[in-house]
Enzyme design. Structure first.
Site, PDB file in Angstrom:
ATOM      1  N   ASN A  26       0.871  -1.172   0.000  1.00  0.00           N
ATOM      2  CA  ASN A  26       0.000   0.000   0.000  1.00  0.00           C
ATOM      3  C   ASN A  26       0.908   1.222   0.000  1.00  0.00           C
ATOM      4  OD1 ASN A  26      -1.758   2.081   0.527  1.00  0.00           O
ATOM      5  ND2 ASN A  26      -2.230   1.450   2.626  1.00  0.00           N
ATOM      6  N   LYS A  28       0.168   4.255  -0.320  1.00  0.00           N
ATOM      7  CA  LYS A  28      -0.460   5.466   0.216  1.00  0.00           C
ATOM      8  C   LYS A  28      -0.204   6.632  -0.765  1.00  0.00           C
ATOM      9  CE  LYS A  28       0.018   3.409   4.711  1.00  0.00           C
ATOM     10  NZ  LYS A  28       0.072   3.556   6.156  1.00  0.00           N
ATOM     11  N   GLU A 122      -6.722   4.839   7.711  1.00  0.00           N
ATOM     12  CA  GLU A 122      -6.537   6.256   7.362  1.00  0.00           C
ATOM     13  C   GLU A 122      -7.785   6.818   6.685  1.00  0.00           C
ATOM     14  OE1 GLU A 122      -2.812   5.694   5.332  1.00  0.00           O
ATOM     15  OE2 GLU A 122      -1.921   5.158   7.255  1.00  0.00           O
ATOM     16  N   GLU A 194      -5.274  -4.892  10.693  1.00  0.00           N
ATOM     17  CA  GLU A 194      -4.250  -3.860  10.865  1.00  0.00           C
ATOM     18  C   GLU A 194      -4.503  -3.104  12.166  1.00  0.00           C
ATOM     19  OE1 GLU A 194      -2.321  -2.699   6.937  1.00  0.00           O
ATOM     20  OE2 GLU A 194      -4.076  -1.442   7.124  1.00  0.00           O
ATOM     21  N   GLY A 200       2.609   2.373  10.614  1.00  0.00           N
ATOM     22  CA  GLY A 200       3.547   3.476  10.419  1.00  0.00           C
ATOM     23  C   GLY A 200       4.266   3.893  11.689  1.00  0.00           C
ATOM     24  N   SER A 239       3.610  -2.089  10.204  1.00  0.00           N
ATOM     25  CA  SER A 239       5.066  -2.116  10.374  1.00  0.00           C
ATOM     26  C   SER A 239       5.701  -3.463  10.047  1.00  0.00           C
ATOM     27  CB  SER A 239       5.455  -1.668  11.794  1.00  0.00           C
ATOM     28  OG  SER A 239       4.995  -0.350  12.021  1.00  0.00           O
TER      29      SER A 239
HETATM   30  P1  PGA Z   1       2.984   0.334   7.579  1.00  0.00           P
HETATM   31  O1  PGA Z   1       1.516   0.562   6.963  1.00  0.00           O
HETATM   32  O2  PGA Z   1       3.507  -0.960   7.020  1.00  0.00           O
HETATM   33  O3  PGA Z   1       3.774   1.527   7.136  1.00  0.00           O
HETATM   34  O4  PGA Z   1       2.821   0.272   9.056  1.00  0.00           O
HETATM   35  C1  PGA Z   1       0.625  -0.500   6.820  1.00  0.00           C
HETATM   36  C2  PGA Z   1      -0.670  -0.009   6.218  1.00  0.00           C
HETATM   37  O5  PGA Z   1      -1.073   1.125   6.497  1.00  0.00           O
HETATM   38  O6  PGA Z   1      -1.325  -0.736   5.454  1.00  0.00           O
END
Ligand code: PGA
Length: 284
Positions: A26, A28, A122, A194, A200, A239
């Site tokens: 992803n 983003k 998000e 998640e 993040g 993460s």
């Molecule tokens: P991240 O994001 O791996 O940066 O923690 C995961 C996600 O938002 O799908």
């Protein structure tokens, strides 16, 4: 329907019926045309090297990239020969009409998107998408024959976990969608667990914490339809990086990852793909 989509739909391995790993990136709101080209070719090269060239047309797992909307067409083009699937990060719940700024499922399907993320935290938190809107988006995918496969994201916040409400929150997020589409709606779908506190932040759920919630999700679905529950891929997100992917993916009910930060670099994303390749052999 492209090859990878058919395979993912049937969720078949070469060896027979079992859940294949899915490693999904992803991106983003990151990326560029150049990055799209470099990342897809770089990851494909590393993935096929790891699988050995003779297996080039039969990776033991599936790879998905979800770039920002302007790069979807290019990503499908760049990925086509490599059997990497492309997904969108969002979709409208409406078919067409006066919805400025929105993109429909038919549009995503037309440009070759095979998946779409639904209900990422998000979208829920920053853009105020309610359980109801998310359920409508999921239902739109189902209504569209799941030609674009919905990848539903669910997960609790830190305070919800601390107050012992993880299962309650995750169940409610699932129920909102189940009430709209029924368990049959999950026949061709993917779920990503998640935990919001792990996204993040560099903080990852421990393999045991993640497995516990994944098992809870699968058991909940099992109570409604066993074959669907056994078949559905439940990804972990939050993460994930090459260093922790192995212990996470080794858990019985974790079928891959939804990767944010680590999906933006060839090295880290391909490193996670290599874990999926290795562990796929243990799943036979
Ligand atoms: P991240 O994001 O791996 O940066 O923690 C995961 C996600 O938002 O799908």
């Amino acid at each position: 329907m492209r090859y990878a989509n058919i395979r993912a739909h049937l969720n078949l391995s070469k060896e027979g019926l079992m859940r294949r790993f899915l490693v999904a990136g992803n991106w983003k709101m990151h990326g560029s045309s150049e990055m799209t080209a470099d990342l897809i070719s770089g990851v494909a090269r590393r993935a096929f090297d790891a699988a050995s060239l003779s297996e080039k047309r039969a990776l033991a797992y599936d790879i998905l990239v979800c770039p920002p909307a302007p790069f979807l067409v290019q990503a499908v083009h760049d990925a086509d020969a490599q059997y990497i699937s492309v997904g969108a990060q969002n979709v409208s719940q409406y078919d067409s009409g006066a919805y400025t700024g929105e993109v429909s499922l038919a549009m995503l399907a037309e440009v070759g998107c095979e998946y779409v993320l639904i209900g990422h935290s998000e979208r829920r938190e920053i853009f105020g998408e309610s359980d109801q809107v998310i359920a409508q988006k999921f239902a739109a995918c189902v209504g569209f024959g799941s030609e674009v496969i919905p990848l539903l994201c669910i997960g609790e916040t830190l305070s919800q976990r601390k107050s012992g409400d993880t299962e309650k929150v995750v169940a409610a997020q699932l129920d909102a969608v189940l009430n709209e589409v029924g368990i049959e709606g999950f026949a061709k779908a993917v779920i990503a667990y998640e935990p919001v506190w792990a996204i993040g932040t560099g903080e990852t759920a421990s393999p045991e914490q993640a497995q516990e919630v994944h098992a809870f999700i699968r058991n909940k679905l099992r109570g409604l339809d066993k074959p669907i529950a056994e078949k559905i891929q439940i990804l972990y997100g939050g993460s994930v990086k090459p260093a922790n992917a192995e212990e996470l993916f080794a858990q019985e009910d974790i079928d891959g990852g939804l990767i944010g930060g680590a999906s933006l670099k060839v090295d880290s994303f391909a490193g996670i793909c290599e874990v999926a390749q290795r562990l796929s052999h243990d799943r036979v």
